[in-house]
Design a protein around this motif. Structure first.
Motif, PDB file in Angstrom:
ATOM      1  N   LYS A  11       0.253  60.415 118.090  1.00  0.00           N
ATOM      2  CA  LYS A  11       1.220  60.227 119.151  1.00  0.00           C
ATOM      3  C   LYS A  11       0.842  59.631 120.585  1.00  0.00           C
ATOM      4  O   LYS A  11       1.295  58.379 120.882  1.00  0.00           O
ATOM      5  CB  LYS A  11       2.064  61.600 119.579  1.00  0.00           C
ATOM      6  CG  LYS A  11       3.210  61.273 120.700  1.00  0.00           C
ATOM      7  CD  LYS A  11       3.844  62.677 120.626  1.00  0.00           C
ATOM      8  CE  LYS A  11       5.011  62.674 121.944  1.00  0.00           C
ATOM      9  NZ  LYS A  11       5.645  64.010 122.150  1.00  0.00           N
ATOM     10  N   HIS A  15       1.747  55.895 121.684  1.00  0.00           N
ATOM     11  CA  HIS A  15       2.047  55.422 122.967  1.00  0.00           C
ATOM     12  C   HIS A  15       1.015  54.455 123.520  1.00  0.00           C
ATOM     13  O   HIS A  15       1.634  53.338 124.142  1.00  0.00           O
ATOM     14  CB  HIS A  15       1.901  56.757 124.055  1.00  0.00           C
ATOM     15  CG  HIS A  15       2.941  57.803 123.978  1.00  0.00           C
ATOM     16  ND1 HIS A  15       2.940  58.858 123.217  1.00  0.00           N
ATOM     17  CD2 HIS A  15       4.273  57.601 124.759  1.00  0.00           C
ATOM     18  CE1 HIS A  15       4.282  59.299 123.424  1.00  0.00           C
ATOM     19  NE2 HIS A  15       5.169  58.579 124.340  1.00  0.00           N
ATOM     20  N   LYS A  47      13.464  49.982 116.614  1.00  0.00           N
ATOM     21  CA  LYS A  47      13.959  50.281 118.178  1.00  0.00           C
ATOM     22  C   LYS A  47      13.970  51.952 118.337  1.00  0.00           C
ATOM     23  O   LYS A  47      13.810  52.397 119.057  1.00  0.00           O
ATOM     24  CB  LYS A  47      15.109  49.319 118.306  1.00  0.00           C
ATOM     25  CG  LYS A  47      15.633  49.268 120.055  1.00  0.00           C
ATOM     26  CD  LYS A  47      16.700  48.639 119.975  1.00  0.00           C
ATOM     27  CE  LYS A  47      17.504  48.735 121.518  1.00  0.00           C
ATOM     28  NZ  LYS A  47      18.493  47.870 121.699  1.00  0.00           N
ATOM     29  N   PRO A  48      14.711  52.468 117.308  1.00  0.00           N
ATOM     30  CA  PRO A  48      14.862  53.840 117.363  1.00  0.00           C
ATOM     31  C   PRO A  48      13.662  54.645 117.688  1.00  0.00           C
ATOM     32  O   PRO A  48      13.403  55.570 118.259  1.00  0.00           O
ATOM     33  CB  PRO A  48      15.640  54.402 116.224  1.00  0.00           C
ATOM     34  CG  PRO A  48      16.447  52.939 115.850  1.00  0.00           C
ATOM     35  CD  PRO A  48      15.671  51.944 116.115  1.00  0.00           C
ATOM     36  N   THR A  49      12.644  54.244 116.765  1.00  0.00           N
ATOM     37  CA  THR A  49      11.365  54.815 116.780  1.00  0.00           C
ATOM     38  C   THR A  49      10.842  54.335 118.170  1.00  0.00           C
ATOM     39  O   THR A  49       9.925  55.495 118.787  1.00  0.00           O
ATOM     40  CB  THR A  49      10.448  54.214 115.688  1.00  0.00           C
ATOM     41  OG1 THR A  49      11.047  54.314 114.395  1.00  0.00           O
ATOM     42  CG2 THR A  49       8.999  55.011 115.839  1.00  0.00           C
ATOM     43  N   PHE A  51      12.134  54.358 121.094  1.00  0.00           N
ATOM     44  CA  PHE A  51      12.767  55.184 121.881  1.00  0.00           C
ATOM     45  C   PHE A  51      12.426  56.656 121.925  1.00  0.00           C
ATOM     46  O   PHE A  51      12.501  57.317 122.599  1.00  0.00           O
ATOM     47  CB  PHE A  51      14.284  54.810 121.977  1.00  0.00           C
ATOM     48  CG  PHE A  51      14.817  53.763 122.836  1.00  0.00           C
ATOM     49  CD1 PHE A  51      14.435  53.584 124.100  1.00  0.00           C
ATOM     50  CD2 PHE A  51      15.531  52.806 122.179  1.00  0.00           C
ATOM     51  CE1 PHE A  51      14.760  52.883 124.969  1.00  0.00           C
ATOM     52  CE2 PHE A  51      15.916  51.763 123.001  1.00  0.00           C
ATOM     53  CZ  PHE A  51      15.523  51.620 124.370  1.00  0.00           C
ATOM     54  N   ARG A  52      11.875  56.812 120.490  1.00  0.00           N
ATOM     55  CA  ARG A  52      11.403  58.331 120.468  1.00  0.00           C
ATOM     56  C   ARG A  52      10.200  58.500 121.306  1.00  0.00           C
ATOM     57  O   ARG A  52       9.798  59.622 121.717  1.00  0.00           O
ATOM     58  CB  ARG A  52      11.121  58.568 118.812  1.00  0.00           C
ATOM     59  CG  ARG A  52      12.346  58.982 118.207  1.00  0.00           C
ATOM     60  CD  ARG A  52      12.257  59.702 117.059  1.00  0.00           C
ATOM     61  NE  ARG A  52      11.246  59.039 115.825  1.00  0.00           N
ATOM     62  CZ  ARG A  52      11.771  58.151 114.955  1.00  0.00           C
ATOM     63  NH1 ARG A  52      13.121  58.022 114.976  1.00  0.00           N
ATOM     64  NH2 ARG A  52      10.873  57.840 114.282  1.00  0.00           N
ATOM     65  N   TYR A  53       9.132  57.425 121.570  1.00  0.00           N
ATOM     66  CA  TYR A  53       8.195  57.545 122.116  1.00  0.00           C
ATOM     67  C   TYR A  53       8.285  57.138 123.843  1.00  0.00           C
ATOM     68  O   TYR A  53       7.707  57.777 124.641  1.00  0.00           O
ATOM     69  CB  TYR A  53       7.158  56.560 121.684  1.00  0.00           C
ATOM     70  CG  TYR A  53       6.611  56.814 120.524  1.00  0.00           C
ATOM     71  CD1 TYR A  53       5.516  57.788 120.367  1.00  0.00           C
ATOM     72  CD2 TYR A  53       6.939  56.651 119.279  1.00  0.00           C
ATOM     73  CE1 TYR A  53       4.980  58.331 119.143  1.00  0.00           C
ATOM     74  CE2 TYR A  53       6.486  56.862 118.109  1.00  0.00           C
ATOM     75  CZ  TYR A  53       5.534  57.949 117.952  1.00  0.00           C
ATOM     76  OH  TYR A  53       4.994  58.191 116.727  1.00  0.00           O
ATOM     77  N   ALA A  55      11.495  57.078 126.685  1.00  0.00           N
ATOM     78  CA  ALA A  55      12.979  57.149 127.104  1.00  0.00           C
ATOM     79  C   ALA A  55      13.758  55.823 127.489  1.00  0.00           C
ATOM     80  O   ALA A  55      14.753  56.074 127.553  1.00  0.00           O
ATOM     81  CB  ALA A  55      12.939  58.241 128.157  1.00  0.00           C
TER      82      ALA A  55
END
Length: 204
Positions: A11, A15, A47-49, A51-53, A55
């Motif tokens: 993770k 990032h 894009k959804p992935t 935004f999981r990392y 906000a």
């Protein structure tokens, strides 16, 4: 436990990689001209992935401040026996100046200067930075005891460090040499922490 550690490392790596890609695009074309979808495509994720990392789009840039968010609190918590909170913070800030830590503003690396121009030249990033500073204040206040006096002290300490860094950055971006500015930056920090100690004797 080892699985949790591996997931956390993956993770953190994600990032860092996505943030680096985003910042490179923002520096090349401007923050407002690069969409989140373009960052995601460049990073090879959806894009959804993304935004999981992250906000918000601004967090792609401010991720570089993430390690510093609780730094002052950690310094206070890890101070030596008999050392005051302000004494520990003063020593840490002076050491950061000596090491040209970018967070002090006393760094002339072109990449650091470009990043700071991006940050301070983009209103939405400046606004988002204040949220990071508020969390830094909250963490430091907890380390100082958590009461109202601690919160007041934390606000003053974080503000002083921010203003010292901004003054250093202003001078370096104005063309002054780091080594010429360093002794004056140290002297300014010493004065600032003496003033803090005079007003915040409980933490001195």
């Amino acid at each position: 436990m080892s699985g949790t550690g591996l997931r956390e490392r993956k993770k953190l790596r994600m990032h860092q990689e996505v943030s680096d890609i985003a910042i490179a695009l923002f520096l090349e074309r401007g923050f407002e001209k690069v969409s989140v979808a373009e960052v995601a495509a460049a990073a090879g994720i959806s894009k959804p992935t993304l935004f999981r990392y992250f906000a918000a789009k601004e967090d792609l840039v401010l991720h570089r401040f993430a390690d510093h968010e609780t730094e002052a609190a950690r310094v206070v918590a890890a101070r030596a026996d008999g050392e005051s909170p302000l004494g520990a913070l003063r020593g840490h800030f002076l050491a950061a100046l000596d090491g040209s830590d970018p967070v002090t503003g006393l760094n002339s690396d072109p990449r650091v200067l470009a990043f700071h121009r991006l940050l301070y030249g983009t209103p939405s990033l400046v606004a988002r930075l204040h949220a990071y500073l508020e969390r830094s204040e909250a963490a430091l206040a907890d380390a100082l005891g958590g009461d109202l006096d601690a919160r007041l002290a934390a606000g003053q300490i974080v503000a002083v460090q921010r203003l010292l860094a901004q003054e250093n950055w202003r001078r370096i971006t104005g063309g002054e040499d780091v080594e010429a500015v360093r002794p004056q930056a140290r002297a300014a920090a010493e004065r600032a922490f003496r003033q803090l100690a005079a007003g915040l004797s409980r933490y001195a």
